[in-house]
Motif scaffolding. Structure first.
Motif, PDB file in Angstrom:
ATOM      1  N   ILE A 162      12.995   1.283   9.420  1.00 17.01           N
ATOM      2  CA  ILE A 162      11.741   1.356  10.082  1.00 17.01           C
ATOM      3  C   ILE A 162      12.128   1.426  11.822  1.00 17.01           C
ATOM      4  N   ARG A 171       6.057   1.135  13.838  1.00 10.96           N
ATOM      5  CA  ARG A 171       6.848   0.717  12.791  1.00 10.96           C
ATOM      6  C   ARG A 171       8.188  -0.371  13.158  1.00 10.96           C
ATOM      7  N   ASN A 226       8.271  -5.225  -0.615  1.00 11.24           N
ATOM      8  CA  ASN A 226       8.060  -4.152   0.474  1.00 11.24           C
ATOM      9  C   ASN A 226       6.623  -4.044   0.878  1.00 11.24           C
ATOM     10  N   TYR A 234      10.717   9.272   2.152  1.00 12.93           N
ATOM     11  CA  TYR A 234      10.987   8.392   1.046  1.00 12.93           C
ATOM     12  C   TYR A 234      11.728   8.650  -0.217  1.00 12.93           C
ATOM     13  N   LEU A 243       2.812   2.645  -1.828  1.00 12.60           N
ATOM     14  CA  LEU A 243       4.093   2.576  -2.564  1.00 12.60           C
ATOM     15  C   LEU A 243       4.212   3.306  -4.089  1.00 12.60           C
ATOM     16  N   HIS A 271       3.633  -4.262   9.376  1.00  7.72           N
ATOM     17  CA  HIS A 271       3.201  -4.338  10.865  1.00  7.72           C
ATOM     18  C   HIS A 271       2.234  -4.860  11.579  1.00  7.72           C
ATOM     19  N   PRO A 301       0.783  -1.275   0.010  1.00  3.42           N
ATOM     20  CA  PRO A 301      -0.069  -0.060  -0.075  1.00  3.42           C
ATOM     21  C   PRO A 301       0.881   1.107   0.199  1.00  3.42           C
ATOM     22  N   HIS A 307      12.608  -2.151   3.039  1.00  7.92           N
ATOM     23  CA  HIS A 307      12.053  -0.885   3.278  1.00  7.92           C
ATOM     24  C   HIS A 307      12.974   0.219   2.922  1.00  7.92           C
ATOM     25  N   LEU A 308      12.353   1.371   2.327  1.00  4.72           N
ATOM     26  CA  LEU A 308      13.039   2.496   1.918  1.00  4.72           C
ATOM     27  C   LEU A 308      13.884   2.929   3.242  1.00  4.72           C
TER      28      LEU A 308
HETATM   29  C1  DQA Z   1       7.919   1.300   4.379  1.00  3.28           C
HETATM   30  C2  DQA Z   1       7.948   1.599   5.798  1.00  3.28           C
HETATM   31  C3  DQA Z   1       6.472   1.442   6.295  1.00  3.28           C
HETATM   32  O1  DQA Z   1       6.260   1.544   7.857  1.00  3.28           O
HETATM   33  C4  DQA Z   1       5.541   2.275   5.559  1.00  3.28           C
HETATM   34  O2  DQA Z   1       4.203   2.129   6.094  1.00  3.28           O
HETATM   35  C5  DQA Z   1       5.648   2.194   4.372  1.00  3.28           C
HETATM   36  C6  DQA Z   1       6.758   2.289   3.563  1.00  3.28           C
HETATM   37  C7  DQA Z   1       9.167   1.929   3.722  1.00  3.28           C
HETATM   38  O3  DQA Z   1       9.658   1.382   2.606  1.00  3.28           O
HETATM   39  O4  DQA Z   1      10.169   2.385   4.423  1.00  3.28           O
HETATM   40  O5  DQA Z   1       4.636   2.262   3.384  1.00  3.28           O
HETATM   41  O6  DQA Z   1       7.714   0.132   4.007  1.00  3.28           O
END
Ligand code: DQA
Length: 158
Positions: free
Chosen positions: A114, A121, A84, A32, A21, A90, A19, A110-111
């Protein structure tokens, strides 16, 4: 691992994004970055091609069920999944169960880092069922995950 008619091993990788992204580029750029998902996918496509990957497919969905089905359908079709999962990381037990149910190795990525963000997160409920987690390197998290998948596939075929 599949072999083609010459006995050469075929490498197939699936890149899944969860979601929100699809909004990369404009979504909270201070966290991001400004790169779009299309740009990330193109970078991965080029790198995978150079490394001799036969198939690299991409799916982004804002729907949990679509990601669950993509993981279920990966059985026998892909050698690795790069995932991702966005916020589903979570809280999605369904995603975790799909990963656990299917014998295709998954790299969680993850970008952002977290573990240095909000408390909620810091827990990844998929972490216990994936091969490993890469986070905090922006687009390089995707590139690192791809490189590891390629190395692993090569190692397994020796
Ligand atoms: C994410 C980190 C998640 O907590 C967040 O909900 C995202 C992006 C990241 O790529 O850093 O949608 O997965």
């Amino acid at each position: 691992m599949q072999s083609d008619t010459d006995g050469v091993n075929v490498k197939r990788i699936l890149v899944l994004n969860g979601p929100n992204l699809n909004l990369l580029g404009t979504r909270e750029p201070e966290i991001y970055g400004r790169i779009t998902l299309d740009d990330i996918n193109e970078t991965l496509r080029v790198r995978a091609h150079e490394a001799g990957v036969d198939t690299i497919d991409f799916l982004q969905s804002n729907f949990e069920g679509a990601l669950v089905e993509a993981i279920q359908n990966a059985r026998g079709r892909y050698d690795f999944i790069l995932l991702n999962a966005g916020a589903l990381t979570h809280y999605s037990i369904a995603l975790r169960d799909a990963i656990a149910a299917v014998p295709v190795p998954v790299i969680e990525l993850h970008l952002s880092n977290i573990h240095r963000r909000e408390e909620f997160r810091r827990t990844s409920i998929i972490a216990p069922v994936v091969m490993g987690q890469i986070c905090g390197f922006g687009v390089d998290s995707y590139i690192a995950a791809l490189d590891i998948a390629i190395r692993r596939i090569q190692k397994d075929t020796k």
